[in-house]
Design an enzyme around this catalytic site. Structure first.
Site, PDB file in Angstrom:
ATOM      1  N   SER A  24       0.840  -1.325   0.077  1.00  0.00           N
ATOM      2  CA  SER A  24      -0.108   0.032  -0.012  1.00  0.00           C
ATOM      3  C   SER A  24       0.936   1.152  -0.080  1.00  0.00           C
ATOM      4  O   SER A  24       2.027   1.292   0.636  1.00  0.00           O
ATOM      5  CB  SER A  24      -0.744  -0.097   1.281  1.00  0.00           C
ATOM      6  N   ALA A  25       0.287   2.405  -0.765  1.00  0.00           N
ATOM      7  CA  ALA A  25       0.979   3.462  -0.604  1.00  0.00           C
ATOM      8  C   ALA A  25       1.270   4.129   1.030  1.00  0.00           C
ATOM      9  O   ALA A  25       2.169   4.908   1.003  1.00  0.00           O
ATOM     10  CB  ALA A  25       0.439   4.520  -1.315  1.00  0.00           C
ATOM     11  N   THR A  26       0.451   3.638   1.804  1.00  0.00           N
ATOM     12  CA  THR A  26       0.690   4.070   3.085  1.00  0.00           C
ATOM     13  C   THR A  26       1.916   3.736   3.781  1.00  0.00           C
ATOM     14  O   THR A  26       2.514   4.501   4.866  1.00  0.00           O
ATOM     15  CB  THR A  26      -0.496   3.477   4.121  1.00  0.00           C
ATOM     16  N   TYR A  50      -2.613   0.814   9.941  1.00  0.00           N
ATOM     17  CA  TYR A  50      -2.741  -0.039   8.850  1.00  0.00           C
ATOM     18  C   TYR A  50      -1.376  -0.036   8.082  1.00  0.00           C
ATOM     19  O   TYR A  50      -0.693  -1.051   7.705  1.00  0.00           O
ATOM     20  CB  TYR A  50      -3.781   0.568   7.896  1.00  0.00           C
ATOM     21  N   LYS A  54       1.610  -3.003   7.447  1.00  0.00           N
ATOM     22  CA  LYS A  54       2.136  -3.311   5.908  1.00  0.00           C
ATOM     23  C   LYS A  54       3.705  -3.002   6.008  1.00  0.00           C
ATOM     24  O   LYS A  54       4.158  -3.861   5.348  1.00  0.00           O
ATOM     25  CB  LYS A  54       1.476  -2.456   4.968  1.00  0.00           C
TER      26      LYS A  54
END
Length: 66
Positions: A24-26, A50, A54
């Site tokens: 994820s870009a997070t 989150y 990840k």
């Protein structure tokens, strides 16, 4: 909590030939950038659980691969 014993790790290595992990870009955190590339640092200024999770999983998978 899941504990990966030496025995279970060896079984995983034997049976799992390929793994697809959707990130994820997070994981790039709050950089102020609008575009992300895979060579950007990850795990810095991550704003939510989150994204932290990840990032941690990516690090574990990289360690297992090396």
């Amino acid at each position: 909590m899941l504990q990966l014993t030496t025995w279970s790790y060896r079984r995983l290595v034997v049976y799992v030939k390929k793994m697809i992990f959707s990130s994820s870009a997070t994981v790039y955190g709050d950089t102020g950038e609008t575009e992300f590339t895979e060579d950007m640092p990850t795990g810095v200024k991550i704003a939510n659980p989150y994204g932290k999770t990840k990032s941690i999983i990516e690090d574990v998978l990289k360690d297992m691969h090396d």
